[in-house]
Design a protein around this motif. Structure first.
Motif, PDB file in Angstrom:
ATOM      1  N   LEU A 191      52.728  23.742   5.480  1.00 42.12           N
ATOM      2  CA  LEU A 191      52.257  25.018   6.002  1.00 42.12           C
ATOM      3  C   LEU A 191      50.782  25.256   5.701  1.00 42.12           C
ATOM      4  O   LEU A 191      50.003  25.600   6.593  1.00 42.12           O
ATOM      5  CB  LEU A 191      53.106  26.151   5.409  1.00 42.12           C
ATOM      6  CG  LEU A 191      52.719  27.574   5.803  1.00 42.12           C
ATOM      7  CD1 LEU A 191      52.739  27.753   7.321  1.00 42.12           C
ATOM      8  CD2 LEU A 191      53.656  28.578   5.142  1.00 42.12           C
ATOM      9  N   LEU A 192      50.374  25.070   4.457  1.00 44.68           N
ATOM     10  CA  LEU A 192      48.992  25.337   4.102  1.00 44.68           C
ATOM     11  C   LEU A 192      48.039  24.317   4.727  1.00 44.68           C
ATOM     12  O   LEU A 192      46.894  24.648   5.049  1.00 44.68           O
ATOM     13  CB  LEU A 192      48.831  25.377   2.581  1.00 44.68           C
ATOM     14  CG  LEU A 192      49.602  26.512   1.875  1.00 44.68           C
ATOM     15  CD1 LEU A 192      49.309  26.508   0.389  1.00 44.68           C
ATOM     16  CD2 LEU A 192      49.238  27.869   2.479  1.00 44.68           C
ATOM     17  N   ASN A 193      48.505  23.089   4.919  1.00 45.18           N
ATOM     18  CA  ASN A 193      47.682  22.099   5.617  1.00 45.18           C
ATOM     19  C   ASN A 193      47.451  22.510   7.063  1.00 45.18           C
ATOM     20  O   ASN A 193      46.366  22.312   7.620  1.00 45.18           O
ATOM     21  CB  ASN A 193      48.339  20.718   5.573  1.00 45.18           C
ATOM     22  CG  ASN A 193      48.085  19.993   4.270  1.00 45.18           C
ATOM     23  OD1 ASN A 193      47.220  20.378   3.503  1.00 45.18           O
ATOM     24  ND2 ASN A 193      48.855  18.952   4.016  1.00 45.18           N
ATOM     25  N   LEU A 194      48.475  23.113   7.682  1.00 48.99           N
ATOM     26  CA  LEU A 194      48.328  23.562   9.068  1.00 48.99           C
ATOM     27  C   LEU A 194      47.403  24.779   9.145  1.00 48.99           C
ATOM     28  O   LEU A 194      46.648  24.925  10.109  1.00 48.99           O
ATOM     29  CB  LEU A 194      49.692  23.894   9.674  1.00 48.99           C
ATOM     30  CG  LEU A 194      49.673  24.152  11.190  1.00 48.99           C
ATOM     31  CD1 LEU A 194      49.130  22.941  11.929  1.00 48.99           C
ATOM     32  CD2 LEU A 194      51.069  24.502  11.695  1.00 48.99           C
ATOM     33  N   PHE A 195      47.456  25.643   8.144  1.00 53.45           N
ATOM     34  CA  PHE A 195      46.501  26.744   8.067  1.00 53.45           C
ATOM     35  C   PHE A 195      45.075  26.192   8.072  1.00 53.45           C
ATOM     36  O   PHE A 195      44.214  26.661   8.820  1.00 53.45           O
ATOM     37  CB  PHE A 195      46.727  27.563   6.792  1.00 53.45           C
ATOM     38  CG  PHE A 195      47.445  28.867   7.011  1.00 53.45           C
ATOM     39  CD1 PHE A 195      46.799  29.944   7.594  1.00 53.45           C
ATOM     40  CD2 PHE A 195      48.761  29.027   6.604  1.00 53.45           C
ATOM     41  CE1 PHE A 195      47.453  31.155   7.789  1.00 53.45           C
ATOM     42  CE2 PHE A 195      49.428  30.231   6.797  1.00 53.45           C
ATOM     43  CZ  PHE A 195      48.771  31.299   7.390  1.00 53.45           C
TER      44      PHE A 195
END
Length: 247
Positions: free
Chosen positions: A110-114
């Motif tokens: 999730l944070l990588n996609l952010f």
């Protein structure tokens, strides 16, 4: 730092999913108390099964061969777990299940996609809008640490339950220093940005379903009216800061 992650694997039978007199063999994968089940595409008579051991009674050559095959599947799943632990910061039962099934491309977090979104949208979004996304990301980071004691999650774990828990977290979050708690519309704005990240995950085929498919945003209508001269003057002469928390 000590690794407190727990991992377990057990083979069991599901009745009613095989031929008459047979039961389907399933694997139950458990990581940190959360489980995923996967069919092993094999069947056996319950009378030939040892539930506690999760294997067949070696009464015939066919059953002995089945046990050898089950041992291979255990080794296969264990190998995927070791590989994920070696290359990933987080491991979930669902991720391990997907790895065993040979479904790739699901390891995105999730944070990588952010971060990907913020980097890719620099030319399309204003700096103010991007700062808002980074603020939402900081809330997600704080939520993961408080609720799950984790630094990130896989996108396959972004589901309705996660969204509801994040909603409650935002409602009860007490910001540091003198900042005010979030009100409904502020909370909805953070959820709206998270929804756009979830939509991006779906478009990029990292998840099969849009995570916000069942979640409805509830913005309250508010008629502020026009600013008067004093308010305009204060706005023009105020240095605005975007809120970031260092958790």
């Amino acid at each position: 730092m000590r690794n407190t992650e727990t991992y377990g694997l057990h083979f069991f039978l599901r009745t009613g999913r095989g031929k008459v007199g047979q039961a389907a063999i399933y694997a139950k994968i458990t990581v940190n108390g959360k489980s995923s089940e996967v069919s092993l595409k094999k069947q056996i008579s319950p009378a030939d099964w040892i539930p506690k051991a999760g294997r067949a009674k070696p009464r015939t050559i066919a059953l002995k061969q089945l046990n050898m095959w089950l041992d291979e599947q255990r080794g296969n799943i264990h190998g995927h777990y070791d590989d994920l632990k070696k290359h990933k910061k987080v491991v979930s039962s669902e991720m391990l299940k997907l790895a065993y099934l040979g479904i790739t491309g699901k390891e995105e977090t999730l944070l990588n996609l952010f971060k990907f979104h913020n980097d890719e949208m620099k030319s399309e979004l204003s700096e103010g809008t991007l700062k808002n996304y980074r603020t939402t990301q900081s809330y997600v980071t704080a939520f993961l640490k408080e609720k799950f004691k984790r630094e990130d999650i896989f996108l396959v774990e972004l589901n309705y339950a996660f969204i509801k828990l994040f909603h409650v977290f935002l409602q009860n979050f007490k910001p540091p220093r003198d900042y005010k708690m979030l009100h409904n519309n502020g909370i909805m704005k953070h959820l709206e940005r998270l929804r756009k990240i979830g939509k991006l995950a779906h478009k990029m085929e990292f998840v099969e379903r849009h995570p916000f498919e069942l979640f409805e945003l509830n913005l309250h209508e508010f008629d502020r009216g026009f600013l008067d001269d004093v308010e305009l003057y204060r706005l023009e002469n105020t240095s605005l800061k975007v809120l970031f928390f260092d958790f």
